[in-house]
Design a protein around this motif. Structure first.
Motif, mmCIF file in Angstrom:
data_model
loop_
_atom_site.group_PDB
_atom_site.id
_atom_site.type_symbol
_atom_site.label_atom_id
_atom_site.label_comp_id
_atom_site.label_asym_id
_atom_site.label_seq_id
_atom_site.Cartn_x
_atom_site.Cartn_y
_atom_site.Cartn_z
ATOM 1 N N ALA A 41 0.681 -1.158 0.097
ATOM 2 C CA ALA A 41 0.012 0.087 -0.019
ATOM 3 C C ALA A 41 0.891 1.301 0.088
ATOM 4 O O ALA A 41 0.665 2.340 -0.761
ATOM 5 N N GLU A 42 2.038 1.219 0.756
ATOM 6 C CA GLU A 42 2.907 2.417 0.989
ATOM 7 C C GLU A 42 3.542 2.574 -0.556
ATOM 8 O O GLU A 42 3.673 3.810 -1.001
ATOM 9 N N VAL A 43 4.116 1.536 -1.234
ATOM 10 C CA VAL A 43 4.533 1.662 -2.694
ATOM 11 C C VAL A 43 3.602 2.550 -3.615
ATOM 12 O O VAL A 43 4.069 3.347 -4.095
ATOM 13 N N PHE A 44 2.237 1.852 -3.563
ATOM 14 C CA PHE A 44 1.408 2.534 -4.385
ATOM 15 C C PHE A 44 0.768 3.847 -4.130
ATOM 16 O O PHE A 44 0.709 4.753 -5.075
ATOM 17 N N THR A 45 0.914 4.245 -2.885
ATOM 18 C CA THR A 45 0.400 5.488 -2.326
ATOM 19 C C THR A 45 1.712 6.511 -2.990
ATOM 20 O O THR A 45 1.550 7.564 -3.365
ATOM 21 N N HIS A 46 3.032 6.129 -2.744
ATOM 22 C CA HIS A 46 3.906 6.931 -3.238
ATOM 23 C C HIS A 46 4.145 6.958 -4.755
ATOM 24 O O HIS A 46 4.156 7.906 -5.243
ATOM 25 N N LEU A 47 3.542 5.967 -5.590
ATOM 26 C CA LEU A 47 3.487 5.936 -7.051
ATOM 27 C C LEU A 47 2.469 6.786 -7.369
ATOM 28 O O LEU A 47 2.654 7.890 -8.447
ATOM 29 N N ALA A 48 1.262 6.861 -6.724
ATOM 30 C CA ALA A 48 0.001 7.747 -7.161
ATOM 31 C C ALA A 48 0.638 9.335 -6.859
ATOM 32 O O ALA A 48 0.347 10.163 -7.529
ATOM 33 N N ALA A 49 1.368 9.470 -5.689
ATOM 34 C CA ALA A 49 1.783 10.854 -5.507
ATOM 35 C C ALA A 49 2.691 11.312 -6.400
ATOM 36 O O ALA A 49 2.650 12.380 -6.880
ATOM 37 N N ALA A 50 3.675 10.452 -6.833
ATOM 38 C CA ALA A 50 4.655 10.776 -7.820
ATOM 39 C C ALA A 50 3.797 11.118 -9.159
ATOM 40 O O ALA A 50 4.201 12.208 -9.955
ATOM 41 N N GLU A 51 2.670 10.514 -9.568
ATOM 42 C CA GLU A 51 1.921 10.704 -10.782
ATOM 43 C C GLU A 51 1.352 11.918 -10.710
ATOM 44 O O GLU A 51 1.175 12.663 -11.724
#
Length: 288
Positions: A54-64
């Motif tokens: 969940a942390e990885v995908f939250t980080h990826l969403a923030a980057a996008e």
């Protein structure tokens, strides 16, 4: 337009962009879709109790979302307005392939490393997409902006590959046996890739053969530029071109992270950028 009938793009883009307004609208929509899908996966991972993912995908969403903001600022700078969703005329490649999303949701073996590997592949697909549009655009401004978008995607690939590598090292301890194996340097591995690209060129025709020929010449140049760089298991020479190309990307990125010399760092960063572009093209070119 066979140049990018690809493993990265499931189909060729439906046309070309006619204006900067359309380009900014499409770029913004692509980043928005990616952010939404990563947010959705983050929520799904939390429901499943997989907080690390969940942390990885939250980080990826923030980057996008940061990428979305960059596109908005660019549009306001060039056109004096925000991207207009109504200007999107056709579908871009999906930000996350359906099979990849399904794997994330259902695989018990999914790890942060594998999640980041999926994200890397998505950015490589975006690079292929913008490169295609740059190659076939009729408008000089659109062509230049598409090239800039492709270059931006390469930067995203480099960032994600670094994060993926860190995740790998967190998940695996480096084997003492591996470090004791015979090693070769980057120039030798580049020269092996030169030979493989020559073989590939003989099997291809048309635009694909032309692109492979260009990549082969670039690889000759990179072999010279990489003098004294890298340390790879000698067995890597027996791998295929994609595996060698990917190993070289990681080698240059690793070297850049560890370099304390400004000139050497710049050289490694340039090699890494060229290697990332080469890898994306190798993955995207038709091989049949």
């Amino acid at each position: 337009m066979p140049l990018l009938r690809t493993s990265l793009l499931s189909a060729e883009p439906s046309g070309v962009l006619e204006s900067l307004d359309e380009l900014f609208a499409l770029a913004h929509a692509m980043e928005q879709e990616a952010a939404d899908k990563y947010d959705s996966l983050a929520k799904e991972m939390r429901v499943q109790g997989k907080d690390d993912l969940a942390e990885v995908f939250t980080h990826l969403a923030a980057a996008e979302r940061e990428h979305m903001d960059s596109v908005t600022q660019w549009s306001q700078s060039r056109r004096g307005k925000r991207p207009d969703p109504a200007m999107v005329r056709w579908e871009a490649p999906e930000a996350l392939a359906p099979d990849a999303a399904a794997e994330v949701k259902t695989s018990r073996l999914m790890t942060p490393y594998r999640a980041l590997a999926i994200a890397v592949r998505n950015e490589e697909r975006a690079f292929a997409f913008w490169s295609y549009l740059a190659a076939y655009s009729h408008d000089p401004e659109v062509k230049k902006a598409s090239e800039a978008m492709a270059k931006e995607e390469l930067g995203h690939v480099a960032t994600l590959r670094k994060e993926r590598r860190r995740a790998y090292h967190r998940e695996h301890e480096r084997s003492n046996v591996e470090t004791a194996l015979p090693q070769i340097d980057a120039p030798r591995l580049e020269r092996r890739l030169v030979a493989q690209l020559g073989d590939m060129e003989q099997r291809l025709s048309g635009p694909a053969a032309v692109r492979i020929r260009d990549l082969r010449q670039q690889t000759v140049e990179m072999a010279d530029a990489a003098a004294g760089v890298g340390s790879f298991a000698a067995s890597m020479e027996r791998k295929g071109p994609l595996e060698i190309a990917e190993a070289l990307v990681d080698g240059y990125l690793d070297g850049a992270e560890r370099s304390n010399d400004a000139a050497h760092l710049e050289s490694l960063q340039q090699l890494a950028e060229r290697a990332i572009s080469r890898l994306a093209w190798l993955r995207s070119l038709a091989m049949d």
